[in-house]
Design an enzyme around this catalytic site. Sequence first.
Site, mmCIF file in Angstrom:
data_model
loop_
_atom_site.group_PDB
_atom_site.id
_atom_site.type_symbol
_atom_site.label_atom_id
_atom_site.label_comp_id
_atom_site.label_asym_id
_atom_site.label_seq_id
_atom_site.Cartn_x
_atom_site.Cartn_y
_atom_site.Cartn_z
ATOM 1 N N GLY A 31 34.225 46.671 22.279
ATOM 2 C CA GLY A 31 34.420 46.830 20.849
ATOM 3 C C GLY A 31 34.329 45.557 20.034
ATOM 4 C CE LYS A 88 32.251 52.811 31.155
ATOM 5 N NZ LYS A 88 32.630 52.599 29.741
ATOM 6 C CB ALA A 106 31.677 46.592 26.771
ATOM 7 N N GLY A 107 30.352 45.618 23.962
ATOM 8 C CA GLY A 107 30.066 44.421 23.190
ATOM 9 C C GLY A 107 28.846 44.495 22.300
ATOM 10 C CG ASN A 131 32.337 55.119 21.774
ATOM 11 O OD1 ASN A 131 33.309 55.465 22.425
ATOM 12 N ND2 ASN A 131 32.082 55.700 20.602
ATOM 13 C CB SER A 132 32.751 50.532 18.975
ATOM 14 O OG SER A 132 33.848 50.853 19.796
#
Length: 268
Positions: free
Chosen positions: A169, A108, A195-196, A217-218
């Site tokens: 995040g 990645k 992301a986001g 992830n987050s």
Amino acid sequence: MQKTNQFLKIGNKEFKSRLLVGTGKYSSLEIMQKSLVNTKCEIVTVAVRRIQGLKNGHKGLMESIDWKSIWMLPNTAGCSNAEEAIRVARLGRELAKLAGQDNNNFVKLEVIPDKKYLLPDPIGTLKAAEQLVKEGFTVLPYINSDPLIAKQLEEIGCATVMPLGSPIGSAQGIRNAANIAMIIEESRIPIIIDAGIGVPSEAAQALEMGADGVLINSAIALAANPVLMAQAFSKATEAGREAYLSGRLQENIMANPSSPVDGVISNN
């Protein structure tokens, strides 16, 4: 053109799950392990530089994951230019070999010089991607939701592109749906939204739009109950894909009654 392939194919590998999961930010390795099980994921990202330095809870991470059943996606997180990213990608390939995945050339690719908004550098990403493709890597670049950059990366041989839904995040969801729709429409390679995304409904939205997968992830790791949230994201990803394949009802500015009006008994 609708993408009806049964599996998520990246490079020469196929995966049943369309949910990719990050390994950072969990409160403990035990919570991470339980969450990964509930996601039913087959690909997890590993930040090579953090593993090297055993930073931010990454100590013991390599031993905590069953690398026989989960495919490692080393990432170049923390790299601010192409040269750094290329070097870290090579280290990531060696890390995958240490985990027993001798044929794993996945990376990645992240090139992020901006420390405030964490937006990827398109020029540095293109430069690094071109070199890594030449070296035989299966490159998954993280990009802004820019259709032109996405197409250029596809043309130089990247296996997929990973446009952001919104800043890393931020949990703002998909703030650039029009651009992402263009990327999806024009691509011949998988598109993974990265992301986001903050909640499972946004993951479902991404798949409903025709994205081939999402990376989370987050939103899982920092949830009040990560293990339960992991399960919710797994269900949402599956539901979003099924909705996409089913073909949604088209929007209409006029109302359209759900009950037939032909043959209705007259009031006269």
